[in-house]
Design an enzyme around this catalytic site. Structure first.
Site, PDB file in Angstrom:
ATOM      1  N   PHE A  11       0.842  -1.209   0.000  1.00 45.50           N
ATOM      2  CA  PHE A  11       0.000   0.000   0.000  1.00 45.50           C
ATOM      3  C   PHE A  11       0.868   1.245   0.000  1.00 45.50           C
ATOM      4  O   PHE A  11       0.650   2.191   0.750  1.00 45.50           O
ATOM      5  CB  PHE A  11      -0.934  -0.022   1.208  1.00 45.50           C
ATOM      6  CG  PHE A  11      -2.199   0.777   1.013  1.00 45.50           C
ATOM      7  CD1 PHE A  11      -2.984   0.628  -0.122  1.00 45.50           C
ATOM      8  CD2 PHE A  11      -2.612   1.678   1.985  1.00 45.50           C
ATOM      9  CE1 PHE A  11      -4.147   1.357  -0.294  1.00 45.50           C
ATOM     10  CE2 PHE A  11      -3.783   2.409   1.831  1.00 45.50           C
ATOM     11  CZ  PHE A  11      -4.551   2.254   0.681  1.00 45.50           C
ATOM     12  N   THR A 100       4.121  -5.325  -3.534  1.00 44.05           N
ATOM     13  CA  THR A 100       5.162  -5.054  -2.548  1.00 44.05           C
ATOM     14  C   THR A 100       6.486  -4.782  -3.260  1.00 44.05           C
ATOM     15  O   THR A 100       6.656  -5.124  -4.429  1.00 44.05           O
ATOM     16  CB  THR A 100       5.327  -6.239  -1.575  1.00 44.05           C
ATOM     17  OG1 THR A 100       5.666  -7.417  -2.316  1.00 44.05           O
ATOM     18  CG2 THR A 100       4.060  -6.488  -0.779  1.00 44.05           C
ATOM     19  N   LYS A 129       8.199  -7.284  -9.644  1.00 37.37           N
ATOM     20  CA  LYS A 129       8.923  -8.055 -10.670  1.00 37.37           C
ATOM     21  C   LYS A 129       9.696  -9.242 -10.102  1.00 37.37           C
ATOM     22  O   LYS A 129      10.010 -10.188 -10.828  1.00 37.37           O
ATOM     23  CB  LYS A 129       9.905  -7.130 -11.403  1.00 37.37           C
ATOM     24  CG  LYS A 129       9.246  -6.035 -12.208  1.00 37.37           C
ATOM     25  CD  LYS A 129      10.255  -5.076 -12.791  1.00 37.37           C
ATOM     26  CE  LYS A 129      10.811  -4.130 -11.750  1.00 37.37           C
ATOM     27  NZ  LYS A 129       9.811  -3.200 -11.201  1.00 37.37           N
ATOM     28  N   GLY A 211      11.574  13.406  -8.050  1.00 34.31           N
ATOM     29  CA  GLY A 211      10.796  12.224  -7.734  1.00 34.31           C
ATOM     30  C   GLY A 211      10.878  11.137  -8.789  1.00 34.31           C
ATOM     31  O   GLY A 211      10.108  10.167  -8.759  1.00 34.31           O
ATOM     32  N   ASP A 225      16.863  -3.549 -11.783  1.00 37.66           N
ATOM     33  CA  ASP A 225      15.520  -3.346 -12.350  1.00 37.66           C
ATOM     34  C   ASP A 225      15.470  -3.695 -13.845  1.00 37.66           C
ATOM     35  O   ASP A 225      14.616  -4.494 -14.262  1.00 37.66           O
ATOM     36  CB  ASP A 225      15.074  -1.898 -12.106  1.00 37.66           C
ATOM     37  CG  ASP A 225      13.715  -1.600 -12.712  1.00 37.66           C
ATOM     38  OD1 ASP A 225      12.706  -2.029 -12.132  1.00 37.66           O
ATOM     39  OD2 ASP A 225      13.674  -0.958 -13.782  1.00 37.66           O
ATOM     40  N   LYS A 229      13.434  -6.969 -15.776  1.00 35.28           N
ATOM     41  CA  LYS A 229      12.512  -6.798 -16.904  1.00 35.28           C
ATOM     42  C   LYS A 229      12.990  -7.565 -18.134  1.00 35.28           C
ATOM     43  O   LYS A 229      12.169  -8.134 -18.871  1.00 35.28           O
ATOM     44  CB  LYS A 229      12.368  -5.306 -17.212  1.00 35.28           C
ATOM     45  CG  LYS A 229      11.673  -4.525 -16.106  1.00 35.28           C
ATOM     46  CD  LYS A 229      11.767  -3.030 -16.335  1.00 35.28           C
ATOM     47  CE  LYS A 229      11.100  -2.261 -15.199  1.00 35.28           C
ATOM     48  NZ  LYS A 229      11.299  -0.787 -15.307  1.00 35.28           N
ATOM     49  N   GLY A 325       4.730   4.738 -14.225  1.00 34.73           N
ATOM     50  CA  GLY A 325       4.540   5.451 -12.976  1.00 34.73           C
ATOM     51  C   GLY A 325       3.386   4.795 -12.239  1.00 34.73           C
ATOM     52  O   GLY A 325       2.773   3.842 -12.736  1.00 34.73           O
TER      53      GLY A 325
END
Length: 345
Positions: A11, A100, A129, A211, A225, A229, A325
């Site tokens: 969350f 998460t 992922k 950000g 990351d 992918k 995003g």
């Protein structure tokens, strides 16, 4: 009416964007698809809030207004220290939405959550992922044996329907290579280094201020990351069982401003690429900084955009779009839920 009972695991930004998307699209989903998305549980890092009947819109707004890590403080429904696995064991759930943070060492808690759900006959929709980057084939095989769907369009270029194309659009073609800019944060960093002549450290600070980059940026700049992918892309195409540990990673930290300036003098541009060369004996997977000529399709992918160039025996396919995003990720997860409802409900 098709009623999907959802357990939302995670969350943070994505989980909250997903919850807002449910509230915003409730009437349209009911009108266009005859689907009602009913949230029966939300789990964060410190506990859970569970309502077997499904949270009302008012209650979802209340949860959205709670500070991070405090859903278990909700009156009547909160349970401190309750985990996603606990909720799966106790509640009646149709689908686990797993968002998460990605843990590429053990995969947990996401991997444990996913396997628990599948073994209980619960469908899964993923933005996390790590489970697929570590155990793609294992997860898919178990899901098939249990007759459940694993939706994962949100794991790669969520703002762009790449996974749909990979699953259904390349059946009659032999893929020879994949080159991709798969991390929007590092692509932004390299773009501003190239255009503004600033150092890597300065570009990282700028990305964090805007950000675009998280304070803990190791997963981005050290290639975890994009490697995850790349593994998901290759396994989707080849139906293979590569893991993130099969990817050779070179960090973006290797790039200095002098390297950027040298490539500019040559009329080239540095990009942080995820590359797969596919041979008869398997695939060679690497993530590394690489200079590209300006005419290369990926050289033109700048800022927070992603791009993938897939070369097959009959075609060169180039796909580019906005990097994921929270809103884009939430939207594509909802797309997976609509597909799930149409196929299984």
């Amino acid at each position: 009416m098709k009623r999907l009972r959802i357990l939302l695991s995670g969350f943070g930004n994505v989980g909250r964007a997903f919850t807002r998307r449910i509230l915003d699209r409730e009437k349209e989903l009911l009108k266009r698809y005859n689907i009602a998305l009913v949230v029966v549980g939300i789990v964060d890092s410190k506990g859970a809030a569970v309502n077997a009947q499904g949270f009302s819109n008012k209650e979802l707004f209340e949860l959205l207004n709670m500070p991070r890590g405090h859903v278990s403080d909700m009156r009547y429904y909160g349970s401190p220290n309750m985990t996603t696995v606990d909720v799966l064991n106790d509640a009646d759930v149709d689908v686990l939405v797993e968002v998460t943070p990605s843990n590429y060492e053990t995969g947990d808690p996401g991997l444990k959550n996913v396997l628990t759900a599948i073994n209980k006959g619960v469908h899964v929709v993923l933005a996390n992922k790590a489970p697929l980057a570590l155990k793609f084939r294992y997860i898919m095989d178990i899901a098939r044996s249990k007759g459940v769907m694993v939706g994962y369009k949100a794991t790669v270029m969520a703002g762009t329907p790449l996974i749909d194309m990979l699953q259904y659009g390349l059946v009659a073609q032999h893929v020879r290579s994949i080159e991709g800019i798969l991390n929007a944060s590092t692509n932004y960093i390299l773009t501003v280094m190239h255009k503004e002549g600033i150092t890597l450290k300065e570009a990282i600070c700028k990305a964090m201020e805007l950000g675009i980059l998280e304070p803990d940026y190791v997963l981005d700049v050290d290639g975890w990351d994009p490697a995850a992918k790349l593994v998901i892309i290759v396994n989707t195409i080849l139906k293979s069982s590569y893991s993130i540990r099969d990817v050779v990673r070179r960090s973006l930290r290797e790039i200095e401003l002098d390297d950027i300036e040298e490539t500019k003098r040559k009329g080239e541009v540095v990009k942080y690429l995820a590359i797969a060369h596919i041979r008869n004996k398997g695939a060679e997977l690497v993530v590394k900084p690489q200079s590209l000529p300006q005419k290369h399709s990926l050289a033109k992918v700048n800022g927070t955009y992603n791009g993938v160039l897939i070369k097959t025996d009959i075609n060169d396919i180039f796909v580019s779009g906005k990097g994921a995003g929270p809103i884009e990720t939430a939207s594509v997860m909802m797309s997976d839920l609509v597909k799930l409802a149409e196929m299984f409900m």
